[in-house]
Design a protein around this motif. Structure first.
Motif, PDB file in Angstrom:
ATOM      1  N   MET A  79       0.833  -1.195   0.000  1.00 33.68           N
ATOM      2  CA  MET A  79       0.000   0.000   0.000  1.00 33.68           C
ATOM      3  C   MET A  79       0.873   1.253   0.000  1.00 33.68           C
ATOM      4  SD  MET A  79      -2.917  -1.119   2.754  1.00 33.68           S
ATOM      5  CE  MET A  79      -3.738   0.457   2.567  1.00 33.68           C
ATOM      6  N   SER A  80       0.359   2.369  -0.605  1.00 28.96           N
ATOM      7  CA  SER A  80       1.163   3.579  -0.726  1.00 28.96           C
ATOM      8  C   SER A  80       1.509   4.191   0.618  1.00 28.96           C
ATOM      9  CB  SER A  80       0.412   4.615  -1.577  1.00 28.96           C
ATOM     10  OG  SER A  80      -0.823   4.962  -0.976  1.00 28.96           O
ATOM     11  N   GLY A  81       0.628   3.991   1.630  1.00 28.48           N
ATOM     12  CA  GLY A  81       0.883   4.586   2.936  1.00 28.48           C
ATOM     13  C   GLY A  81       2.101   4.017   3.626  1.00 28.48           C
ATOM     14  N   SER A  82       2.531   2.810   3.253  1.00 32.88           N
ATOM     15  CA  SER A  82       3.680   2.183   3.898  1.00 32.88           C
ATOM     16  C   SER A  82       4.968   2.394   3.118  1.00 32.88           C
ATOM     17  CB  SER A  82       3.416   0.679   4.060  1.00 32.88           C
ATOM     18  OG  SER A  82       3.244   0.063   2.785  1.00 32.88           O
ATOM     19  N   LEU A  83       4.897   3.063   1.979  1.00 31.89           N
ATOM     20  CA  LEU A  83       6.086   3.278   1.159  1.00 31.89           C
ATOM     21  C   LEU A  83       6.941   4.408   1.734  1.00 31.89           C
ATOM     22  CD1 LEU A  83       4.541   3.150  -2.436  1.00 31.89           C
ATOM     23  CD2 LEU A  83       5.864   1.359  -1.303  1.00 31.89           C
ATOM     24  N   PRO A  84       8.261   4.340   1.566  1.00 31.26           N
ATOM     25  CA  PRO A  84       9.109   5.457   1.979  1.00 31.26           C
ATOM     26  C   PRO A  84       8.791   6.700   1.143  1.00 31.26           C
ATOM     27  CG  PRO A  84      10.362   3.855   0.699  1.00 31.26           C
ATOM     28  CD  PRO A  84       9.030   3.227   0.988  1.00 31.26           C
ATOM     29  N   LEU A  85       8.926   7.869   1.768  1.00 38.82           N
ATOM     30  CA  LEU A  85       8.579   9.117   1.105  1.00 38.82           C
ATOM     31  C   LEU A  85       9.773   9.731   0.384  1.00 38.82           C
ATOM     32  CD1 LEU A  85       6.383  10.817   3.860  1.00 38.82           C
ATOM     33  CD2 LEU A  85       5.632   9.384   1.957  1.00 38.82           C
ATOM     34  N   ARG A  86       9.507  10.250  -0.800  1.00 37.50           N
ATOM     35  CA  ARG A  86      10.509  10.974  -1.586  1.00 37.50           C
ATOM     36  C   ARG A  86       9.946  12.357  -1.886  1.00 37.50           C
ATOM     37  NH1 ARG A  86      11.185  10.323  -8.082  1.00 37.50           N
ATOM     38  NH2 ARG A  86      12.977  11.715  -8.404  1.00 37.50           N
ATOM     39  N   LEU A  87      10.709  13.409  -1.575  1.00 40.48           N
ATOM     40  CA  LEU A  87      10.262  14.772  -1.846  1.00 40.48           C
ATOM     41  C   LEU A  87      11.082  15.368  -2.977  1.00 40.48           C
ATOM     42  CD1 LEU A  87       8.395  17.137  -0.981  1.00 40.48           C
ATOM     43  CD2 LEU A  87      10.308  17.956   0.423  1.00 40.48           C
ATOM     44  N   VAL A  88      10.398  15.869  -3.989  1.00 39.42           N
ATOM     45  CA  VAL A  88      11.045  16.537  -5.114  1.00 39.42           C
ATOM     46  C   VAL A  88      10.785  18.030  -4.995  1.00 39.42           C
ATOM     47  CG1 VAL A  88      11.187  16.761  -7.619  1.00 39.42           C
ATOM     48  CG2 VAL A  88      10.752  14.518  -6.588  1.00 39.42           C
ATOM     49  N   LEU A  89      11.832  18.828  -4.931  1.00 41.55           N
ATOM     50  CA  LEU A  89      11.729  20.276  -4.835  1.00 41.55           C
ATOM     51  C   LEU A  89      11.769  20.870  -6.231  1.00 41.55           C
ATOM     52  CD1 LEU A  89      11.741  22.919  -3.170  1.00 41.55           C
ATOM     53  CD2 LEU A  89      14.255  22.722  -3.097  1.00 41.55           C
ATOM     54  N   ALA A  90      10.681  21.536  -6.626  1.00 43.65           N
ATOM     55  CA  ALA A  90      10.583  22.112  -7.970  1.00 43.65           C
ATOM     56  C   ALA A  90      11.140  23.528  -7.968  1.00 43.65           C
ATOM     57  CB  ALA A  90       9.130  22.106  -8.429  1.00 43.65           C
ATOM     58  N   SER A  91      12.416  23.647  -7.617  1.00 44.30           N
ATOM     59  CA  SER A  91      13.022  24.970  -7.481  1.00 44.30           C
ATOM     60  C   SER A  91      14.535  24.867  -7.553  1.00 44.30           C
ATOM     61  CB  SER A  91      12.616  25.609  -6.148  1.00 44.30           C
ATOM     62  OG  SER A  91      13.323  26.799  -5.907  1.00 44.30           O
ATOM     63  N   ALA A  92      15.149  25.889  -8.135  1.00 42.21           N
ATOM     64  CA  ALA A  92      16.611  25.950  -8.185  1.00 42.21           C
ATOM     65  C   ALA A  92      17.172  26.695  -6.984  1.00 42.21           C
ATOM     66  CB  ALA A  92      17.055  26.648  -9.474  1.00 42.21           C
ATOM     67  N   SER A  93      16.285  27.155  -6.085  1.00 40.30           N
ATOM     68  CA  SER A  93      16.711  27.982  -4.955  1.00 40.30           C
ATOM     69  C   SER A  93      17.561  27.189  -3.960  1.00 40.30           C
ATOM     70  CB  SER A  93      15.483  28.536  -4.228  1.00 40.30           C
ATOM     71  OG  SER A  93      15.842  29.071  -2.971  1.00 40.30           O
ATOM     72  N   PRO A  94      18.835  27.577  -3.789  1.00 41.55           N
ATOM     73  CA  PRO A  94      19.661  26.899  -2.782  1.00 41.55           C
ATOM     74  C   PRO A  94      19.160  27.160  -1.365  1.00 41.55           C
ATOM     75  CG  PRO A  94      20.831  28.787  -3.699  1.00 41.55           C
ATOM     76  CD  PRO A  94      19.605  28.604  -4.525  1.00 41.55           C
ATOM     77  N   ALA A  95      18.500  28.304  -1.148  1.00 39.42           N
ATOM     78  CA  ALA A  95      17.988  28.622   0.187  1.00 39.42           C
ATOM     79  C   ALA A  95      16.862  27.671   0.576  1.00 39.42           C
ATOM     80  CB  ALA A  95      17.492  30.065   0.225  1.00 39.42           C
ATOM     81  N   ARG A  96      15.975  27.359  -0.374  1.00 42.91           N
ATOM     82  CA  ARG A  96      14.894  26.417  -0.062  1.00 42.91           C
ATOM     83  C   ARG A  96      15.464  25.030   0.224  1.00 42.91           C
ATOM     84  NH1 ARG A  96      11.943  29.207  -4.581  1.00 42.91           N
ATOM     85  NH2 ARG A  96      10.460  30.595  -3.553  1.00 42.91           N
ATOM     86  N   ARG A  97      16.429  24.630  -0.559  1.00 41.45           N
ATOM     87  CA  ARG A  97      17.022  23.310  -0.338  1.00 41.45           C
ATOM     88  C   ARG A  97      17.716  23.241   1.025  1.00 41.45           C
ATOM     89  NH1 ARG A  97      21.147  20.006  -4.387  1.00 41.45           N
ATOM     90  NH2 ARG A  97      21.121  18.055  -3.209  1.00 41.45           N
ATOM     91  N   LYS A  98      18.441  24.292   1.375  1.00 42.34           N
ATOM     92  CA  LYS A  98      19.138  24.315   2.661  1.00 42.34           C
ATOM     93  C   LYS A  98      18.140  24.312   3.824  1.00 42.34           C
ATOM     94  CE  LYS A  98      23.336  26.668   1.067  1.00 42.34           C
ATOM     95  NZ  LYS A  98      24.118  27.937   1.114  1.00 42.34           N
ATOM     96  N   THR A  99      17.010  24.979   3.639  1.00 43.20           N
ATOM     97  CA  THR A  99      15.982  24.990   4.681  1.00 43.20           C
ATOM     98  C   THR A  99      15.479  23.582   4.944  1.00 43.20           C
ATOM     99  OG1 THR A  99      15.279  27.251   4.123  1.00 43.20           O
ATOM    100  CG2 THR A  99      13.697  25.860   5.302  1.00 43.20           C
ATOM    101  N   LEU A 100      15.234  22.844   3.875  1.00 42.47           N
ATOM    102  CA  LEU A 100      14.782  21.456   4.027  1.00 42.47           C
ATOM    103  C   LEU A 100      15.874  20.592   4.645  1.00 42.47           C
ATOM    104  CD1 LEU A 100      12.942  21.033   0.612  1.00 42.47           C
ATOM    105  CD2 LEU A 100      11.876  21.025   2.873  1.00 42.47           C
ATOM    106  N   GLN A 101      17.095  20.747   4.180  1.00 45.57           N
ATOM    107  CA  GLN A 101      18.201  19.933   4.692  1.00 45.57           C
ATOM    108  C   GLN A 101      18.433  20.182   6.174  1.00 45.57           C
ATOM    109  OE1 GLN A 101      21.153  21.256   1.832  1.00 45.57           O
ATOM    110  NE2 GLN A 101      21.089  19.284   0.755  1.00 45.57           N
ATOM    111  N   ALA A 102      18.295  21.450   6.610  1.00 48.92           N
ATOM    112  CA  ALA A 102      18.477  21.774   8.024  1.00 48.92           C
ATOM    113  C   ALA A 102      17.413  21.114   8.884  1.00 48.92           C
ATOM    114  CB  ALA A 102      18.444  23.287   8.223  1.00 48.92           C
TER     115      ALA A 102
END
Length: 226
Positions: free
Chosen positions: A1-24
């Motif tokens: 079932m989809s609820g038990s699958l590991p989650l993958r997040l795709v960021l639709a942005s080239a912004s390094p600040a948004r990526r760093k926010t998620l990584q932090a």
């Protein structure tokens, strides 16, 4: 079932600040740049404009995405604009435009809106919202404005400023979530995930932990070779 699958997040942005926010926050996103031409979208409302652009960015990435069968794939599109004196400011057109904006903004305040569109590709569902934060600008001098604009930083960010870089000292205070100003609000992301019945902890990278296991010390041992 989809609820038990590991989650993958795709960021639709080239912004390094948004990526760093998620990584932090313990989230390691995949990045796919949307390529959306922001100038093609117009609105007289800042909140509607940034949300529509966030939708378009997420949709642009969806058309190029190939979800894996062993993962639950999510796409997050974000866009930010500054509402100031009844006008909507995205990225400045050039250095002269950035200087003119700062001459108007200094010593005053505006509202930074960031639209978020989260798509659960696997389940075919979507959640979206806008986060808004009031920004109070410092009474910077002409020399400070000219020097700041010459660095190029104001030319690539909404409103011609950011708080996580060289522009940080030129913002006296904010009222709201600092992540909104950077371009991605983590509290809002958590709420959008909850709408899709997903916990934000499910996005934490494997091995993410800030607490010691029982019987171990929270203080790292010195490394003689460091």
């Amino acid at each position: 079932m989809s609820g038990s699958l590991p989650l993958r997040l795709v960021l639709a942005s080239a912004s390094p600040a948004r990526r760093k926010t998620l990584q932090a926050a313990g989230i390691e996103p995949d990045v796919l740049v949307s390529g959306v031409d922001e100038s093609l979208v117009a609105s007289d409302r800042a909140d509607e404009l940034c949300l529509e652009l966030a939708r378009l960015k997420a949709q642009a990435v969806l058309t190029r995405l190939r979800p894996a069968q062993d993962q639950r794939t999510l796409v997050i599109g974000c866009d930010s604009v500054l509402e100031f004196d009844g006008q909507i400011f995205g990225k400045p057109a050039d250095s002269a435009d950035a200087i003119h904006r700062w001459e108007r903004m200094r010593g005053r305040s505006g509202v930074l809106h960031s639209g978020h569109c989260l798509v659960d590709v696997t389940a075919g569902r979507r959640a979206e919202a806008v986060a808004s934060t009031t920004v109070h600008f410092a009474a910077v001098s002409d020399d400070e404005i000219a020097t700041y604009v010459a660095t190029g930083e104001p030319l690539v960010v909404a409103g011609a400023f950011t708080i996580d870089g060289l522009g940080g000292p030129f913002v006296e205070r904010i009222v709201g979530d600092p992540g909104t100003v950077v371009g991605l609000s983590l509290p809002l992301l958590r709420r959008l995930l909850a709408e899709l019945n997903l916990p934000i902890t499910g996005l934490w990278s494997r091995g993410t932990s800030t607490h010691p296991t029982p019987g171990t010390s929270a203080t790292p041992k010195p490394n003689p070779g460091a």
